[in-house]
Design a protein around this motif. Structure first.
Motif, PDB file in Angstrom:
ATOM      1  N   GLY A   1      58.616 -24.894  34.562  1.00 51.49           N
ATOM      2  CA  GLY A   1      58.927 -26.324  34.591  1.00 51.49           C
ATOM      3  C   GLY A   1      58.209 -27.020  35.746  1.00 51.49           C
ATOM      4  N   GLY A   2      57.017 -26.540  36.091  1.00 48.16           N
ATOM      5  CA  GLY A   2      56.231 -27.156  37.154  1.00 48.16           C
ATOM      6  C   GLY A   2      56.707 -26.799  38.548  1.00 48.16           C
ATOM      7  N   GLN A   3      57.757 -25.976  38.631  1.00 46.35           N
ATOM      8  CA  GLN A   3      58.288 -25.585  39.934  1.00 46.35           C
ATOM      9  C   GLN A   3      58.111 -24.087  40.151  1.00 46.35           C
ATOM     10  OE1 GLN A   3      60.684 -27.694  41.963  1.00 46.35           O
ATOM     11  NE2 GLN A   3      59.723 -29.383  40.838  1.00 46.35           N
ATOM     12  N   ILE A   4      57.975 -23.728  41.395  1.00 47.52           N
ATOM     13  CA  ILE A   4      57.945 -22.300  41.693  1.00 47.52           C
ATOM     14  C   ILE A   4      59.358 -21.747  41.566  1.00 47.52           C
ATOM     15  CG2 ILE A   4      57.690 -20.596  43.538  1.00 47.52           C
ATOM     16  CD1 ILE A   4      55.294 -21.975  44.477  1.00 47.52           C
ATOM     17  N   THR A   5      59.512 -20.744  40.729  1.00 44.37           N
ATOM     18  CA  THR A   5      60.842 -20.165  40.559  1.00 44.37           C
ATOM     19  C   THR A   5      60.941 -18.788  41.206  1.00 44.37           C
ATOM     20  OG1 THR A   5      60.165 -19.276  38.428  1.00 44.37           O
ATOM     21  CG2 THR A   5      61.284 -21.408  38.405  1.00 44.37           C
ATOM     22  N   ASP A   6      59.798 -18.190  41.475  1.00 48.38           N
ATOM     23  CA  ASP A   6      59.857 -16.869  42.091  1.00 48.38           C
ATOM     24  C   ASP A   6      58.569 -16.569  42.840  1.00 48.38           C
ATOM     25  OD1 ASP A   6      61.035 -14.403  42.686  1.00 48.38           O
ATOM     26  OD2 ASP A   6      59.950 -13.426  41.071  1.00 48.38           O
ATOM     27  N   VAL A   7      58.699 -15.984  44.006  1.00 50.46           N
ATOM     28  CA  VAL A   7      57.544 -15.486  44.745  1.00 50.46           C
ATOM     29  C   VAL A   7      57.819 -14.025  45.065  1.00 50.46           C
ATOM     30  CG1 VAL A   7      56.141 -15.687  46.814  1.00 50.46           C
ATOM     31  CG2 VAL A   7      57.122 -17.729  45.785  1.00 50.46           C
ATOM     32  N   ALA A   8      56.962 -13.154  44.592  1.00 51.04           N
ATOM     33  CA  ALA A   8      57.185 -11.732  44.828  1.00 51.04           C
ATOM     34  C   ALA A   8      55.993 -11.127  45.546  1.00 51.04           C
ATOM     35  CB  ALA A   8      57.411 -11.019  43.497  1.00 51.04           C
ATOM     36  N   ALA A   9      56.282 -10.288  46.502  1.00 44.97           N
ATOM     37  CA  ALA A   9      55.217  -9.555  47.177  1.00 44.97           C
ATOM     38  C   ALA A   9      54.877  -8.329  46.347  1.00 44.97           C
ATOM     39  CB  ALA A   9      55.668  -9.152  48.569  1.00 44.97           C
ATOM     40  N   LEU A  10      53.664  -8.287  45.815  1.00 50.02           N
ATOM     41  CA  LEU A  10      53.259  -7.158  44.996  1.00 50.02           C
ATOM     42  C   LEU A  10      52.801  -5.989  45.868  1.00 50.02           C
ATOM     43  CD1 LEU A  10      51.168  -8.838  42.200  1.00 50.02           C
ATOM     44  CD2 LEU A  10      53.569  -8.191  42.161  1.00 50.02           C
TER      45      LEU A  10
END
Lengths: 184, 258
Positions: A118-127
């Protein structure tokens, strides 16, 4: 250099305003690490403000036409070497999952994946967050408490030189280095 | 060979693989030159003439202006925790001059010999590639070691600053009420960074310690006012390494003390 940093900070501020704080944060995280990897510690350091400055600096060099807040929004895609979504033109981000390129830092390799919905960041994960031996590490250089018994491991005779805050010759004369010098 | 002499208002020690008196004399000359220019305790030094208003900074020598510029840059980098001005406004570049002189001495040594270790007033600098085993003096008892460390490869410098009650030369920031650390030891890849940051941590306290460890690639060991210690991960590793390596290296046999 300074003007670039100031300009960079200004652009970074636009990024934050334009596409939301979280996006700005994510972009900073990706690019700040690349800035650290590319330069030495001293020049990478200025302040936390200047690391977001260098964020947009690198954007500027990659797409030199970026002057407006809209196009500086593309800093999010700077880090994406592979993406499963499509990059939108100017207003916000297209939904999808974006993987930042792996960046080498002095703490190890860092790679981040961002999910946009929805145009928003919903998750940031360190791979990837590993040291040079491949173990995962914590990115922190903080000074933590340590016991006295832990740090002293030798008598003065087995050290090559002694460091310490020495102010005057008089203070020195009672110091261990003086003893070492006399012994040698 | 191992040498020791008085210079720059303090003491210097030089340990090197070459037995070269001429080289040692050149190193001493580099430090003496900096002393003559920058010492405030010598009335005839260039910096004293600036302090007395006899010379304007803009008319000062190139090395003087370079040192000033360097100090001001570091003031910015440390959020003003490091400053080249005393509270009375007098320009005091000693915080950066000693380290700069040591760098100049390092150039002389690097050109002439492979392994060397230079100590000036408790700050240590060594040849690239070396990994010396170093002691850090206990601030509460100067006849004892607080720690033994072996900085990681790449590190070339170890600087230590101390605070107030030892008649210190560090000017605290006005918003830092009381000294938080009595001693700060910083290992870095160069002596100026190590020296300036050790000074900044003493002057700026906790907040500066956190920002220094976050922004700079350095290893830090601090002693708090009640004796408590704090160490960064790199400093812990340096301590662990010193424990593992027992060979004393350059000290000649027969120098063992108990």
């Amino acid at each position: 250099m300074r003007t670039r940093a100031i300009l960079g900070s200004a652009l970074a501020a636009f990024t934050v305003l334009g596409v939301g704080y979280e996006v700005g944060q994510a972009a900073t995280a990706v690019d700040a690490t690349s800035a650290t990897g590319a330069t030495d510690a001293t020049s990478a350091t200025g302040s936390s403000g200047s690391s977001s400055g260098s964020t947009t600096n690198s954007d500027q060099t990659s797409s030199s036409s970026s002057g407006s807040s809209g196009s500086s929004g593309s800093s999010g895609s700077t880090g994406s070497s592979s993406s499963t979504g499509t990059t939108s033109s100017s207003s916000g981000y297209a939904d999808g999952t974006y993987t930042g390129s792996s960046v080498s830092t002095r703490f190890g390799n860092v790679q981040v994946q961002v999910t946009i919905s929805g145009g928003q960041i919903t998750d940031v994960a360190a791979l990837q967050l590993t040291d040079h031996d491949g173990r995962s590490v914590q990115i922190s250089n903080r000074a933590a408490p340590i016991l006295r018994e832990e740090v002293l491991s030798a008598q003065s005779a087995s050290v090559q030189m002694v460091g310490g805050a020495t102010y005057t010759s008089q203070a020195y004369l009672s110091s261990l280095q003086s003893a070492l010098d006399q012994a040698s | 060979m191992n040498l020791h002499w008085s210079t720059m208002g303090t003491e210097a020690s030089l340990s090197m693989d070459a037995a070269d008196d001429e080289l040692a004399a050149r190193v001493a000359a580099v430090l003496a030159r900096a002393d003559a220019r920058f010492s405030l305790y010598r009335d005839d030094s260039e910096l004293s003439r600036i302090a007395h208003g006899e010379l304007d900074l803009v008319d000062a020598s190139v090395p003087m202006r370079e040192a000033y510029e360097r100090a001001i840059t570091w003031r910015s980098l440390t959020g003003h925790a490091f400053t080249p001005h005393r509270p009375d406004g007098v320009l005091d570049l000693s915080g950066i001059v000693k380290a700069t002189a040591m760098e100049d001495a390092a150039d002389v040594l690097d050109d002439a010999t492979g392994e060397w270790l230079l100590g000036v007033g408790g700050d240590l600098l060594w040849a690239a590639g070396m990994r010396p085993r170093l002691g850090v003096v206990d601030p509460t008892d100067r006849d004892r070691l607080l720690a033994t460390i072996r900085p990681s490869a790449g590190r070339r410098a170890l600087a230590t600053s101390g605070s107030a009650e030892r008649g210190d030369h560090i000017w605290r920031r006005h918003d830092v009420p009381a000294p938080v650390f009595t001693q700060a030891t910083v290992a870095a890849d160069d002596i100026v960074t190590a020296d300036v940051l050790a000074t900044a941590i003493i002057a700026g306290g906790e907040a500066t310690l956190d920002s220094v460890t976050e922004w700079f690639d350095v290893d830090v060991l601090t002693v708090g006012c009640s004796g408590e210690l704090r160490a960064t991960p790199g400093m812990r590793a340096a301590v662990a390494d010193a424990r593992d390596v027992q060979a004393p290296g350059m000290l000649p046999p027969g120098s063992a003390r108990t």
